[in-house]
Design a protein around this motif. Structure first.
Motif, PDB file in Angstrom:
ATOM      1  N   ASN A   1       0.812  -1.226   0.000  1.00 20.80           N
ATOM      2  CA  ASN A   1       0.000   0.000   0.000  1.00 20.80           C
ATOM      3  C   ASN A   1       0.843   1.273   0.000  1.00 20.80           C
ATOM      4  N   HIS A   2       1.958   1.245  -0.695  1.00 17.45           N
ATOM      5  CA  HIS A   2       2.749   2.468  -0.801  1.00 17.45           C
ATOM      6  C   HIS A   2       2.414   3.194  -2.100  1.00 17.45           C
ATOM      7  N   ARG A   3       2.730   4.492  -2.107  1.00 15.87           N
ATOM      8  CA  ARG A   3       2.429   5.345  -3.244  1.00 15.87           C
ATOM      9  C   ARG A   3       3.712   5.663  -4.008  1.00 15.87           C
ATOM     10  N   ASN A   4       3.543   6.255  -5.171  1.00 14.96           N
ATOM     11  CA  ASN A   4       4.679   6.773  -5.940  1.00 14.96           C
ATOM     12  C   ASN A   4       4.994   8.167  -5.399  1.00 14.96           C
TER      13      ASN A   4
ATOM     14  N   THR B   1       5.066  10.094   5.270  1.00 16.32           N
ATOM     15  CA  THR B   1       4.901   8.637   5.219  1.00 16.32           C
ATOM     16  C   THR B   1       5.206   8.031   6.587  1.00 16.32           C
TER      17      THR B   1
END
Length: 544
Positions: free
Chosen positions: A370-373, A466
């Motif tokens: 579930n990480h983003r760019n 984050t």
């Protein structure tokens, strides 16, 4: 501020002259008239000087001289009315917002609604409800109605090697960075402007090519790593190094992998005597020894889990802190089930002592689900990929796993298989460490937020958010996560100049559009930002 009118003193004051006139014996008429004229003239000049002082700005020095020297009195009085103390600028006042309570490690929730905040000379001078604090006439007012106010964020461990990274930190609301120079983060840019407040970190007790002291002739050879490996310094050199880095203004000392237990205990004790904070990233020193000695923070998920290894695995680490013995010990800690009693006991041991945990989860962010760019963040445009370490793929935001040079002639399908194998292994390792940290969290030790940027895909400023997200994912409430990035630093390190919107603290303030205690994502939505009481134009930061 009330003004005080200086009293006129000296033998020439009008009262003394009048008293002397009343008690004089009779003289001739001509002499009496002369004296009378002098008394009247002296009284007139004294009143003029007093009136000028009373009606004008506060002057330095005394009033007029004796009445018998009227010309000098006029000259002195004119001079004093010209030398004025500058009138202080009107205070900055923030009105109408909700001040978020981040005290007591985030356990308190006494938010102040419809608040008024006075700011002068870069400091907060008063905080209270609107009914108790009137808005001073002539003040500059920032209307915060419907908004939420938190202190500027503190990144407790990061590099900052360029103006772009300084701007990215500020744009994301990071107003203080505990700055480290090392092979992943580069040299600290101490000349950036604008810049967050920089609290310098230095290693103590070991050779270190990145030490703050290594540029000095007397230390250049003594601190140089041998064949790329750090070695422990003698007790005498350690004592001198500690004293000299303290004189440089260092705020934090890092206790590294090869420090033996006795040296670690000595450094912690004497660093605290000098007012320095200690970060522990131990291998040779058993974690329980460092914790009992009073280390202030345990640095990095992936390191402090070594505290669960048994004595028979810890003992070889004293001789081989970075070789095969350490690989065996790390492997043991990663394979240990989170439900193992050793994990629970270790977590309770941490929670019952002074040490706080600084997990820098962001260093594993790209390996966890579930990480983003992060390259899609507006602040990412400020960052030079060449000044980041092991940065992610700008197109996908995924971590890059470089393969050894000897694989370059292999077929493409083989290379893709090897890349996926490396990714799967890294993701599995991160998942195991995360599970251990969830077990440690159940004992509820104290936490401090830090990004670790710009290493392993982290980005200055961006990765502080984050980190907040990961702390909430771990189990902290949004308020507790905010406290970990603000007032917990005041609680744990006695850095009472920061971390809270309260009188006497630095006026580093973020005005948010949404309530960050209901959703930590709202900490990113900054409408106004103050640093040292000065409003920062965030949009202009993106243009530099």
């Amino acid at each position: 501020m009330d003004r005080e009118t200086p009293r006129t003193t000296g033998p020439g004051s009008s009262c003394n002259n009048m008293r002397n006139t009343l008690t004089m014996p009779p003289f001739s008429r001509e002499l009496s008239q002369v004296l009378t004229r002098r008394v009247v003239l002296g009284l007139f000049m004294s009143l003029c000087c007093s009136s000028a002082l009373a009606s004008g700005p506060l002057a330095s020095g005394h009033g007029g001289r004796t009445g018998s020297h009227s010309h000098d009195a006029i000259k002195d009085g004119a001079s004093q009315t010209q030398v004025t103390k500058p009138i202080p600028p009107p205070p900055l006042v923030l009105v109408g917002g909700t001040v978020i309570d981040v005290t007591d490690w985030g356990h308190s929730a006494n938010d102040l609604h419809d608040a008024v905040i006075y700011v002068r000379d870069g400091r907060i001078t008063a905080v209270g409800p609107r009914a108790a604090l009137p808005i001073p006439k002539g003040s500059k007012v920032i209307d915060c109605t419907g908004k939420y106010l938190i202190p500027g964020l503190v990144d407790g461990f990061a590099g900052m090697n360029s103006q772009g990274q300084a701007n990215a930190n500020l744009y994301m609301g990071v107003t203080t960075v505990v700055a480290s120079a090392d092979n992943r983060r580069g040299q600290i840019d101490q000349h950036a402007s604008p810049t967050p407040h920089l609290y310098l970190l230095d290693s103590v007790g070991s050779t270190d090519d990145w030490s703050l002291l290594i540029g000095r002739p007397e230390w250049s050879n003594k601190l140089k790593d041998i064949n790329g490996r750090s070695t422990e310094l003698s007790p005498e050199d350690t004592a001198r190094q500690l004293a000299e880095t303290a004189r440089l203004g260092t705020r934090v000392v890092w206790l590294g992998h090869n420090l033996t237990a006795a040296n670690t205990q000595w450094i912690i004790e004497h660093a605290h005597q000098l007012g320095l904070i200690t970060y522990g990233e131990f291998i040779s020193t058993p974690y329980r020894v460092g914790i009992q000695a009073g280390v202030d923070a345990l640095l990095h998920m992936g390191r402090y889990e070594l505290g669960v290894v048994p004595d028979e695995l810890q003992q070889p680490l004293m001789e081989d802190p970075e070789g095969s013995a350490s690989r065996t010990a790390y492997g043991y800690s990663e394979r240990l089930p989170p439900t193992d009693p050793h994990v629970r006991d270790y977590a309770q041991f941490i929670a019952s002592h002074h040490a706080a945990i600084m997990p820098t989860f962001s260093l594993f962010y790209l390996r966890l689900p579930n990480h983003r760019n992060l390259w899609k963040e507006p602040a990412a445009q400020l960052l030079d990929s060449q000044k980041l370490s092991a940065n992610s793929d700008p197109a996908t935001g995924e971590a890059i796993y470089p393969l050894p040079a000897w694989t370059r002639h292999m077929p493409n399908p083989t290379l893709r298989w090897m890349e996926e194998s490396a990714r799967h292994k890294a993701d599995l390792e991160a998942a195991k460490l995360w599970a251990l940290n969830q077990a440690i969290f159940e004992a509820y030790p104290h936490y401090l937020a830090a990004s670790g940027a710009p290493a392993l895909g982290t980005m200055p400023g961006i990765s502080m958010h984050t980190e907040l997200e990961m702390l909430v994912r771990l189990g902290l409430s949004p308020r507790e996560a905010l406290a970990a990035a603000t007032n917990n630093y005041a609680e744990q390190f006695n850095w009472h100049e920061l971390g809270e919107i309260a009188p006497g603290r630095r006026a580093d303030i973020l005005v948010l559009d949404g309530d960050p205690t209901s959703n930590i994502w709202n900490a990113r939505h900054i409408s106004t930002m103050l640093m040292d009481g000065n409003e920062i134009d965030r949009d202009s930061l993106l243009k530099k």
